[in-house]
Design a protein around this motif. Structure first.
Motif, PDB file in Angstrom:
ATOM      1  N   LEU A 148      60.726  34.160  30.502  1.00 44.29           N
ATOM      2  CA  LEU A 148      59.799  34.758  30.762  1.00 44.29           C
ATOM      3  C   LEU A 148      59.805  36.075  30.236  1.00 44.29           C
ATOM      4  N   VAL A 149      60.904  36.817  30.573  1.00 45.75           N
ATOM      5  CA  VAL A 149      60.894  38.070  30.159  1.00 45.75           C
ATOM      6  C   VAL A 149      60.877  38.377  28.483  1.00 45.75           C
ATOM      7  N   GLU A 150      61.474  37.413  27.684  1.00 44.57           N
ATOM      8  CA  GLU A 150      61.288  37.446  26.260  1.00 44.57           C
ATOM      9  C   GLU A 150      60.106  37.154  25.755  1.00 44.57           C
ATOM     10  N   MET A 151      59.279  36.133  26.697  1.00 50.79           N
ATOM     11  CA  MET A 151      57.794  35.930  26.309  1.00 50.79           C
ATOM     12  C   MET A 151      56.970  37.123  26.249  1.00 50.79           C
ATOM     13  N   VAL A 152      57.189  37.799  27.435  1.00 52.59           N
ATOM     14  CA  VAL A 152      56.332  39.080  27.593  1.00 52.59           C
ATOM     15  C   VAL A 152      56.661  40.272  26.422  1.00 52.59           C
ATOM     16  N   SER A 153      57.866  40.385  26.115  1.00 54.36           N
ATOM     17  CA  SER A 153      58.384  41.241  25.167  1.00 54.36           C
ATOM     18  C   SER A 153      57.672  40.844  23.742  1.00 54.36           C
ATOM     19  N   SER A 154      57.581  39.523  23.533  1.00 54.55           N
ATOM     20  CA  SER A 154      56.973  39.121  22.267  1.00 54.55           C
ATOM     21  C   SER A 154      55.505  39.391  22.239  1.00 54.55           C
ATOM     22  N   GLU A 155      54.971  39.229  23.537  1.00 55.98           N
ATOM     23  CA  GLU A 155      53.294  39.398  23.541  1.00 55.98           C
ATOM     24  C   GLU A 155      53.374  41.048  23.511  1.00 55.98           C
ATOM     25  N   ILE A 156      54.285  41.830  24.053  1.00 55.84           N
ATOM     26  CA  ILE A 156      53.912  43.262  23.719  1.00 55.84           C
ATOM     27  C   ILE A 156      54.009  43.870  22.500  1.00 55.84           C
ATOM     28  N   LYS A 157      55.002  43.207  21.688  1.00 56.97           N
ATOM     29  CA  LYS A 157      55.129  43.561  20.415  1.00 56.97           C
ATOM     30  C   LYS A 157      53.820  43.145  19.590  1.00 56.97           C
ATOM     31  N   ALA A 158      53.136  41.814  19.794  1.00 60.39           N
ATOM     32  CA  ALA A 158      51.904  41.756  19.338  1.00 60.39           C
ATOM     33  C   ALA A 158      50.473  42.591  19.607  1.00 60.39           C
ATOM     34  N   ILE A 159      50.670  43.103  20.781  1.00 61.56           N
ATOM     35  CA  ILE A 159      49.712  43.874  21.301  1.00 61.56           C
ATOM     36  C   ILE A 159      49.894  45.439  20.478  1.00 61.56           C
ATOM     37  N   ASN A 160      51.162  45.794  20.506  1.00 54.03           N
ATOM     38  CA  ASN A 160      51.491  46.901  19.743  1.00 54.03           C
ATOM     39  C   ASN A 160      50.862  47.017  18.238  1.00 54.03           C
ATOM     40  N   ALA A 167      41.151  48.452  14.313  1.00 55.94           N
ATOM     41  CA  ALA A 167      40.575  49.662  14.945  1.00 55.94           C
ATOM     42  C   ALA A 167      39.316  49.365  16.169  1.00 55.94           C
ATOM     43  N   ASN A 168      39.424  47.828  16.225  1.00 54.73           N
ATOM     44  CA  ASN A 168      37.947  47.553  17.008  1.00 54.73           C
ATOM     45  C   ASN A 168      38.991  47.302  18.596  1.00 54.73           C
ATOM     46  N   LEU A 169      38.593  48.305  19.274  1.00 52.02           N
ATOM     47  CA  LEU A 169      39.322  48.325  20.650  1.00 52.02           C
ATOM     48  C   LEU A 169      38.212  47.744  21.732  1.00 52.02           C
ATOM     49  N   ASP A 170      38.518  46.692  22.351  1.00 49.22           N
ATOM     50  CA  ASP A 170      37.913  45.855  23.326  1.00 49.22           C
ATOM     51  C   ASP A 170      38.456  45.778  24.764  1.00 49.22           C
ATOM     52  N   ARG A 171      37.652  45.771  25.791  1.00 46.95           N
ATOM     53  CA  ARG A 171      38.008  45.717  26.965  1.00 46.95           C
ATOM     54  C   ARG A 171      38.966  44.586  27.191  1.00 46.95           C
ATOM     55  N   GLU A 172      38.939  43.397  26.386  1.00 46.08           N
ATOM     56  CA  GLU A 172      39.779  42.224  26.566  1.00 46.08           C
ATOM     57  C   GLU A 172      41.292  42.569  26.435  1.00 46.08           C
ATOM     58  N   MET A 173      41.710  43.602  25.335  1.00 51.37           N
ATOM     59  CA  MET A 173      42.951  44.075  25.095  1.00 51.37           C
ATOM     60  C   MET A 173      43.508  44.491  26.348  1.00 51.37           C
ATOM     61  N   LEU A 174      42.787  45.544  27.063  1.00 50.35           N
ATOM     62  CA  LEU A 174      43.346  46.409  28.016  1.00 50.35           C
ATOM     63  C   LEU A 174      43.421  45.694  29.568  1.00 50.35           C
ATOM     64  N   LEU A 175      42.514  44.401  29.690  1.00 49.24           N
ATOM     65  CA  LEU A 175      42.757  43.256  30.725  1.00 49.24           C
ATOM     66  C   LEU A 175      44.149  42.688  30.164  1.00 49.24           C
ATOM     67  N   ASN A 176      44.377  42.377  29.072  1.00 46.86           N
ATOM     68  CA  ASN A 176      45.880  41.683  28.817  1.00 46.86           C
ATOM     69  C   ASN A 176      46.744  42.418  29.029  1.00 46.86           C
ATOM     70  N   ILE A 177      46.966  43.592  28.692  1.00 45.27           N
ATOM     71  CA  ILE A 177      47.937  44.651  29.250  1.00 45.27           C
ATOM     72  C   ILE A 177      48.123  44.770  30.537  1.00 45.27           C
ATOM     73  N   ASN A 178      47.093  44.924  31.608  1.00 48.05           N
ATOM     74  CA  ASN A 178      47.096  44.779  32.797  1.00 48.05           C
ATOM     75  C   ASN A 178      47.853  43.283  33.312  1.00 48.05           C
ATOM     76  N   ASP A 179      47.059  42.286  32.738  1.00 48.20           N
ATOM     77  CA  ASP A 179      47.787  41.019  33.205  1.00 48.20           C
ATOM     78  C   ASP A 179      49.482  40.941  32.885  1.00 48.20           C
ATOM     79  N   TYR A 180      49.813  41.308  31.928  1.00 43.14           N
ATOM     80  CA  TYR A 180      51.376  41.447  31.487  1.00 43.14           C
ATOM     81  C   TYR A 180      51.969  42.659  32.372  1.00 43.14           C
ATOM     82  N   GLN A 181      51.423  43.369  32.908  1.00 40.11           N
ATOM     83  CA  GLN A 181      51.953  44.233  33.930  1.00 40.11           C
ATOM     84  C   GLN A 181      52.293  43.625  35.228  1.00 40.11           C
ATOM     85  N   GLU A 182      51.202  42.716  35.648  1.00 36.93           N
ATOM     86  CA  GLU A 182      51.336  42.058  36.741  1.00 36.93           C
ATOM     87  C   GLU A 182      52.341  41.039  36.675  1.00 36.93           C
ATOM     88  N   LEU A 183      52.469  40.515  35.489  1.00 40.41           N
ATOM     89  CA  LEU A 183      53.546  39.476  35.440  1.00 40.41           C
ATOM     90  C   LEU A 183      54.929  39.831  35.338  1.00 40.41           C
TER      91      LEU A 183
END
Length: 316
Positions: A148-160, A167-183
């Motif tokens: 699970l930790v490796e999965m979250v780490s891979s997702e963080i790299k993708a978000i980065n 350049a298109n910043l949307d609300r969904e990306m910020l919610l994804n970051i929040n979800d991974y913080q909770e996880l």
């Protein structure tokens, strides 16, 4: 559902019918998954044990997470499982070790338990008592938490990468970051919970032999590594969140700057048009033969002059 694993000379048998079961001497593991009150009572009567209630399993005090008596040991721990919305929820699991038999009580289908059943079938010689099954369940669970930790780490790299390239910043990306913080926080809470339980098992009196103690100490080292990794991931997520919010601020500042520049560019022409738009009887410019083109030329020139000044000042 009740599953009883009993060892004989050549194999490990799985028994589901508790009513017809009588030989309890060679029982390695009794697993209760979503049991009914009648099933719980039948196991308690058959094996002379007492299971904790669900409320007692959820208690966070150390005295409730680990209980050790002369003839039995109880360990309560939390396991993460995905729900129907692909989010992760915490499920309490109770372990009771009496003599050489392990009793488990859970209300969810857990991957670590399925992996343990497969390993018992394929490597029967590894499991001679319930303590070894208990340790293997925790080992399998820690491996799953590491995945699970490796999965979250891979997702963080993708978000980065998305923050760098998109350049298109949307609300969904910020919610994804929040979800991974909770996880990440949920993973850390569950891993710390196992750290407390396994540390108590290491300090136990006579329930685990030297080889099993060595496996428990290895588990503690793995857990400490996971805790450090989750702390690092949480810091990365906070950095990503701050970076994302900073990019949003930059985008908003750019938009505000554009509106400000447009307003200032059209301010001088608006002033000129306002002056010549007044309805006074005596206005010399009204009778000039080239007054209209001259007014247009002044309006355009004032806009161009404002743009030129902004360019010279590097405000554009």
């Amino acid at each position: 559902m009740i599953r009883i694993f009993q060892q004989d000379e050549t194999s490990v048998r799985k028994i589901r019918d508790i009513d017809s079961f009588s030989d309890t001497e060679r029982t390695l593991w009794v697993d209760l998954q979503n049991p009914t009150p009648a099933e719980i009572k039948s196991v308690e009567e058959k094996f002379d044990v007492d299971f904790l209630s669900q409320q007692e399993q959820l208690e966070i005090e150390s005295s409730s997470r680990y209980i050790e008596e002369d003839d039995f040991m109880i360990a309560n721990s939390n396991f993460l499982v995905p729900d129907k919305d692909q989010r992760y929820v915490t499920v309490p699991v109770s372990f009771l070790l009496k003599d050489d038999t392990l009793f488990t009580y859970r209300n969810a289908d857990l991957k670590s338990f399925a992996d343990t059943v497969k390993r018992i079938k394929s490597r029967r010689a590894m499991f001679s008592d319930g303590a070894q099954i208990l340790i293997y369940i925790f080992e399998s669970r820690i491996d799953y938490d590491a995945d699970l930790v490796e999965m979250v780490s891979s997702e963080i790299k993708a978000i980065n990468k998305m923050l760098d390239l998109d350049a298109n910043l949307d609300r969904e990306m910020l919610l994804n970051i929040n979800d991974y913080q909770e996880l990440t926080m949920s993973i850390r809470e569950n891993v710390v919970d196992k750290q407390r339980v396994i540390s108590a098992m290491i300090r136990s009196d006579g329930w685990f032999n030297d080889a099993e103690q060595a496996r428990l100490r290895t588990l503690i080292k793995d857990i400490n590594s996971l805790i450090d990794h989750t702390n690092f991931i949480f810091e990365r997520l906070e950095f990503l969140q701050n970076t994302y919010l900073g990019l949003i601020d930059l985008e908003q500042n750019r938009v505000v700057k554009i509106f400000t520049v447009v307003s200032l560019v059209f301010l001088p022409p608006t002033l000129l048009a306002s002056i010549w738009g007044m309805n006074f009887d005596v206005m010399p410019e009204l009778h000039l033969p080239y007054g209209y083109p001259m007014a247009l030329a002044l309006i355009v020139s004032s806009s161009l002059l404002t743009l030129y000044i902004f360019r010279r000042k590097n405000w554009l």
